[in-house]
Design an enzyme around this catalytic site. Structure first.
Site, mmCIF file in Angstrom:
data_model
loop_
_atom_site.group_PDB
_atom_site.id
_atom_site.type_symbol
_atom_site.label_atom_id
_atom_site.label_comp_id
_atom_site.label_asym_id
_atom_site.label_seq_id
_atom_site.Cartn_x
_atom_site.Cartn_y
_atom_site.Cartn_z
ATOM 1 N N GLY A 46 31.880 41.857 27.873
ATOM 2 C CA GLY A 46 32.191 41.080 29.809
ATOM 3 C C GLY A 46 32.980 41.341 29.943
ATOM 4 O O GLY A 46 33.258 39.774 29.361
ATOM 5 N N GLN A 51 38.809 35.822 34.537
ATOM 6 C CA GLN A 51 39.284 35.230 33.430
ATOM 7 C C GLN A 51 40.367 35.485 33.232
ATOM 8 O O GLN A 51 41.279 34.591 31.793
ATOM 9 C CB GLN A 51 37.971 36.027 32.084
ATOM 10 C CG GLN A 51 36.610 35.356 32.787
ATOM 11 C CD GLN A 51 35.445 35.945 31.902
ATOM 12 O OE1 GLN A 51 34.780 37.204 31.687
ATOM 13 N NE2 GLN A 51 35.337 35.160 30.060
ATOM 14 N N CYS A 94 30.215 33.049 26.584
ATOM 15 C CA CYS A 94 30.959 33.235 27.415
ATOM 16 C C CYS A 94 33.096 33.355 26.575
ATOM 17 O O CYS A 94 33.812 32.694 25.864
ATOM 18 C CB CYS A 94 31.286 32.490 29.073
ATOM 19 S SG CYS A 94 32.878 32.928 29.641
ATOM 20 N N LEU A 95 33.446 34.000 27.041
ATOM 21 C CA LEU A 95 34.612 34.313 26.279
ATOM 22 C C LEU A 95 35.916 32.875 26.889
ATOM 23 O O LEU A 95 36.701 32.962 26.132
ATOM 24 C CB LEU A 95 35.120 35.911 27.048
ATOM 25 C CG LEU A 95 34.828 37.219 25.787
ATOM 26 C CD1 LEU A 95 36.023 37.919 26.528
ATOM 27 C CD2 LEU A 95 34.828 36.432 24.190
ATOM 28 N N HIS A 136 25.757 37.987 34.798
ATOM 29 C CA HIS A 136 26.245 36.787 34.320
ATOM 30 C C HIS A 136 27.980 36.752 34.793
ATOM 31 O O HIS A 136 28.944 35.628 35.002
ATOM 32 C CB HIS A 136 26.695 36.545 32.659
ATOM 33 C CG HIS A 136 28.054 36.195 32.043
ATOM 34 N ND1 HIS A 136 27.621 35.211 31.038
ATOM 35 C CD2 HIS A 136 28.584 36.662 31.348
ATOM 36 C CE1 HIS A 136 28.505 34.319 30.448
ATOM 37 N NE2 HIS A 136 29.638 34.625 31.004
ATOM 38 N N GLU A 137 28.502 38.407 35.150
ATOM 39 C CA GLU A 137 29.385 38.755 35.127
ATOM 40 C C GLU A 137 30.255 38.725 35.945
ATOM 41 O O GLU A 137 31.108 37.929 36.806
ATOM 42 C CB GLU A 137 30.723 39.747 34.573
ATOM 43 C CG GLU A 137 30.298 40.499 33.379
ATOM 44 C CD GLU A 137 31.089 39.476 32.709
ATOM 45 O OE1 GLU A 137 32.483 38.803 32.787
ATOM 46 O OE2 GLU A 137 30.898 39.502 31.362
ATOM 47 N N HIS A 140 30.544 35.208 37.411
ATOM 48 C CA HIS A 140 32.207 34.430 37.524
ATOM 49 C C HIS A 140 33.281 35.063 39.105
ATOM 50 O O HIS A 140 33.799 34.280 39.297
ATOM 51 C CB HIS A 140 33.027 34.920 36.392
ATOM 52 C CG HIS A 140 32.712 35.070 35.130
ATOM 53 N ND1 HIS A 140 33.366 33.542 34.069
ATOM 54 C CD2 HIS A 140 32.460 35.493 33.405
ATOM 55 C CE1 HIS A 140 32.769 33.496 32.962
ATOM 56 N NE2 HIS A 140 32.368 34.490 32.993
HETATM 57 NI NI NI Z 1 31.690 34.620 30.972
#
Ligand code: NI
Length: 170
Positions: A46, A51, A94-95, A136-137, A140
């Site tokens: 995701g 991000q 998380c990236l 989660h997304e 963000h």
């Molecule tokens: Ni994330």
């Protein structure tokens, strides 16, 4: 299509509240394609636009396993309209917080409304990993990170670690 640079903790942009996507033009289409490419390359399941430094309410998810055909979902202006009382816990990553994983408890099922890239209204009833990933997304898009669900001690520790790493790279 191109991959973009993923913003890493403690970059302050990760705390921005993203603005709704106003028009589904070619720029948004290109952004979604870049986000998918960036996510696949990372690799991750995701990615939210913020991000890669774009504060717009756009996110992509693909839960397909390595040997399965790709199943990208592009969410524009997603909104959770129902949450289950039942919760589930997943070890999240998380990236933007690479190689850090902790268990987070969230509603086990959610209903999400969003637009697809053609502007069509969509609704998905999600459970399991998809429900967690969607939450989660969307977090963000509201400037929230999964570490916000951890104890202050754990959160402070990971922020400190990434702050040190960022300084080293300057
Ligand atoms: Ni994330």
């Amino acid at each position: 299509m191109a991959t973009r640079k993923i913003i890493i903790l403690p970059d302050a942009q990760l705390r921005l509240v993203s603005a709704p996507v106003a028009a589904l033009d070619k720029a948004v289409q290109a952004l979604a394609e870049d986000m998918l490419e960036t996510m696949y390359e990372a690799p991750g399941i995701g990615l939210a636009a913020i991000q890669i430094g774009v504060p717009q309410r756009l996110m992509v998810i693909d839960l397909a396993k390595k040997d399965e055909p790709k199943q990208p979902i592009v969410f524009i202006n997603p909104e959770i309209v129902a949450r289950s009382e039942e919760t589930s816990s997943y070890e999240e990553g998380c990236l933007s917080i690479p190689e850090y994983y902790e268990e987070v408890t969230r509603p086990a099922a959610v209903t999400v409304r969003f637009q697809d890239l053609k502007g069509k209204a969509e609704q998905i009833d999600a459970d399991g990993l998809l429900a967690t990933c969607i939450q989660h997304e969307i977090d963000h898009l509201d400037g929230k990170l999964f570490i916000d669900y951890l104890s202050k001690l754990k959160r402070d520790r990971v922020i400190k670690k990434f702050t040190k790493l960022a300084r080293r790279e300057d």
